[in-house]
Design a protein around this motif. Structure first.
Motif, PDB file in Angstrom:
ATOM      1  N   LEU A 272      26.119  47.550  53.717  1.00  0.00           N
ATOM      2  CA  LEU A 272      27.563  47.455  53.493  1.00  0.00           C
ATOM      3  C   LEU A 272      27.937  46.108  52.875  1.00  0.00           C
ATOM      4  CD1 LEU A 272      28.928  49.106  56.756  1.00  0.00           C
ATOM      5  CD2 LEU A 272      29.041  50.024  54.439  1.00  0.00           C
ATOM      6  N   LYS A 273      27.325  45.041  53.393  1.00  0.00           N
ATOM      7  CA  LYS A 273      27.603  43.718  52.832  1.00  0.00           C
ATOM      8  C   LYS A 273      27.218  43.647  51.360  1.00  0.00           C
ATOM      9  CE  LYS A 273      26.992  41.191  57.189  1.00  0.00           C
ATOM     10  NZ  LYS A 273      26.136  40.214  57.927  1.00  0.00           N
ATOM     11  N   GLN A 274      26.076  44.245  51.011  1.00  0.00           N
ATOM     12  CA  GLN A 274      25.622  44.224  49.628  1.00  0.00           C
ATOM     13  C   GLN A 274      26.555  45.031  48.734  1.00  0.00           C
ATOM     14  OE1 GLN A 274      23.246  42.338  48.558  1.00  0.00           O
ATOM     15  NE2 GLN A 274      23.342  43.013  46.417  1.00  0.00           N
ATOM     16  N   VAL A 275      26.997  46.195  49.242  1.00  0.00           N
ATOM     17  CA  VAL A 275      27.911  47.038  48.470  1.00  0.00           C
ATOM     18  C   VAL A 275      29.230  46.309  48.231  1.00  0.00           C
ATOM     19  CG1 VAL A 275      29.277  49.154  48.539  1.00  0.00           C
ATOM     20  CG2 VAL A 275      26.869  49.209  49.201  1.00  0.00           C
ATOM     21  N   PHE A 276      29.779  45.705  49.283  1.00  0.00           N
ATOM     22  CA  PHE A 276      31.043  44.985  49.147  1.00  0.00           C
ATOM     23  C   PHE A 276      30.902  43.788  48.195  1.00  0.00           C
ATOM     24  CE2 PHE A 276      32.188  46.512  53.651  1.00  0.00           C
ATOM     25  CZ  PHE A 276      32.656  47.700  53.128  1.00  0.00           C
TER      26      PHE A 276
ATOM     27  N   ASP B 216      39.630  42.400  47.393  1.00  0.00           N
ATOM     28  CA  ASP B 216      40.507  42.009  46.278  1.00  0.00           C
ATOM     29  C   ASP B 216      40.275  42.899  45.063  1.00  0.00           C
ATOM     30  OD1 ASP B 216      41.552  39.997  47.823  1.00  0.00           O
ATOM     31  OD2 ASP B 216      40.148  38.479  47.101  1.00  0.00           O
ATOM     32  N   LYS B 217      39.010  43.185  44.788  1.00  0.00           N
ATOM     33  CA  LYS B 217      38.692  44.043  43.649  1.00  0.00           C
ATOM     34  C   LYS B 217      39.215  45.453  43.882  1.00  0.00           C
ATOM     35  CE  LYS B 217      36.767  45.087  39.729  1.00  0.00           C
ATOM     36  NZ  LYS B 217      37.281  44.561  38.458  1.00  0.00           N
ATOM     37  N   VAL B 218      39.090  45.930  45.105  1.00  0.00           N
ATOM     38  CA  VAL B 218      39.578  47.273  45.427  1.00  0.00           C
ATOM     39  C   VAL B 218      41.085  47.356  45.218  1.00  0.00           C
ATOM     40  CG1 VAL B 218      39.873  48.958  47.287  1.00  0.00           C
ATOM     41  CG2 VAL B 218      37.697  47.756  47.030  1.00  0.00           C
ATOM     42  N   GLU B 219      41.817  46.326  45.656  1.00  0.00           N
ATOM     43  CA  GLU B 219      43.266  46.319  45.474  1.00  0.00           C
ATOM     44  C   GLU B 219      43.640  46.284  43.995  1.00  0.00           C
ATOM     45  OE1 GLU B 219      44.698  43.067  47.740  1.00  0.00           O
ATOM     46  OE2 GLU B 219      44.570  44.128  49.673  1.00  0.00           O
ATOM     47  N   ASP B 220      42.866  45.538  43.198  1.00  0.00           N
ATOM     48  CA  ASP B 220      43.130  45.499  41.756  1.00  0.00           C
ATOM     49  C   ASP B 220      42.944  46.886  41.133  1.00  0.00           C
ATOM     50  OD1 ASP B 220      43.658  42.813  41.948  1.00  0.00           O
ATOM     51  OD2 ASP B 220      41.651  42.183  41.315  1.00  0.00           O
ATOM     52  N   VAL B 221      41.882  47.575  41.551  1.00  0.00           N
ATOM     53  CA  VAL B 221      41.634  48.916  41.015  1.00  0.00           C
ATOM     54  C   VAL B 221      42.755  49.869  41.406  1.00  0.00           C
ATOM     55  CG1 VAL B 221      40.089  50.914  41.126  1.00  0.00           C
ATOM     56  CG2 VAL B 221      39.135  48.610  40.941  1.00  0.00           C
TER      57      VAL B 221
END
Length: 230
Positions: free
Chosen positions: A118-122, A129-134
């Motif tokens: 999970l840490k590697q995926v995130f 922050d990237k998820v919110e931008d998307v």
């Protein structure tokens, strides 16, 4: 929480090959011990039954002394049997504890692997922050799509919108005209006695000029339609 459990992500939970081998040997040894104790129990159970049968035979022969000795031996075997039963219970409990420890260790290692994944995926996806931008980009795209849909659904033919109230008003007027025409038709059918004064009112003739006018209009309309249709 994860940092304390997994050493801050720097250390992985591992068990040495020596410990794994020793654990497996311990489990196998305890199983062998339990089987041996159960076999001894069966032997003692047979001896107990034999001494009980002897006691019954001695009683039939009125040999009370020998019967008491047989019962005493049976009680001795019974005490050994009960001691073995307690030992079996202890071995079963210890074996269960070791097996649970192995299961817990494997579960913990799996959880550590999942946490690291999970840490590697995130990390590769850029985090929250990237998820919110998307998500913001998705919302903007949806807004544009909605605006485009509204624009394309607008009337671009340049024609005037038909007022429903005007349609209803015109329909009412036509109904009134039809009612008036029907009333006039009824009046023309009334017979006036011969020689009765008409008061200077000219009675309608059999052939109505209005009908002739409508026929001419229909002919003109048919000629116009034929011309337009080529």
């Amino acid at each position: 929480m994860w940092g304390k459990l997994f050493g801050g992500g720097k250390k992985e939970i591992t068990v040495s090959k020596k410990t794994e081998d020793h654990t497996n040997q311990t489990i196998n040894k305890m199983q062998e011990t339990q089987e041996m104790l159960e076999k001894r129990q069966k032997l003692l159970q047979k001896k107990m039954q034999m001494e009980e049968d002897k006691a019954k035979e001695f009683l039939l022969k009125k040999d009370k002394k020998s019967a008491l000795a047989a019962i005493k031996r049976k009680k001795t075997y019974e005490a050994q049997y009960n001691r073995l039963q307690q030992q079996i219970s202890n071995v079963e409990q210890m074996s269960m504890n070791v097996e649970n420890a192995v299961t817990d260790m494997e579960t913990l290692k799996t959880q550590q692997l999942a946490a690291n994944t999970l840490k590697q995926v995130f990390k590769e996806t850029g985090g929250i922050d990237k998820v919110e931008d998307v998500l913001d980009e998705v919302r903007d795209a949806m807004d544009v799509a909605n605006d485009l849909g509204r624009a394309l659904s607008q009337n671009i033919g340049g024609g005037e919108m038909i007022d429903e109230d005007d349609i209803e008003a015109e329909l009412s007027m036509l109904e009134m005209e039809n009612d008036d025409a029907q009333m006039l038709g009824m009046d023309s059918s009334v017979k006036i006695p011969k020689g009765a004064p008409t008061g200077g009112v000219k009675l309608p003739t059999a052939k109505s000029p209005a009908k002739k006018v409508r026929s001419e209009e229909e002919d003109d309309l048919a000629a116009l339609e034929a011309e337009l249709n080529g």
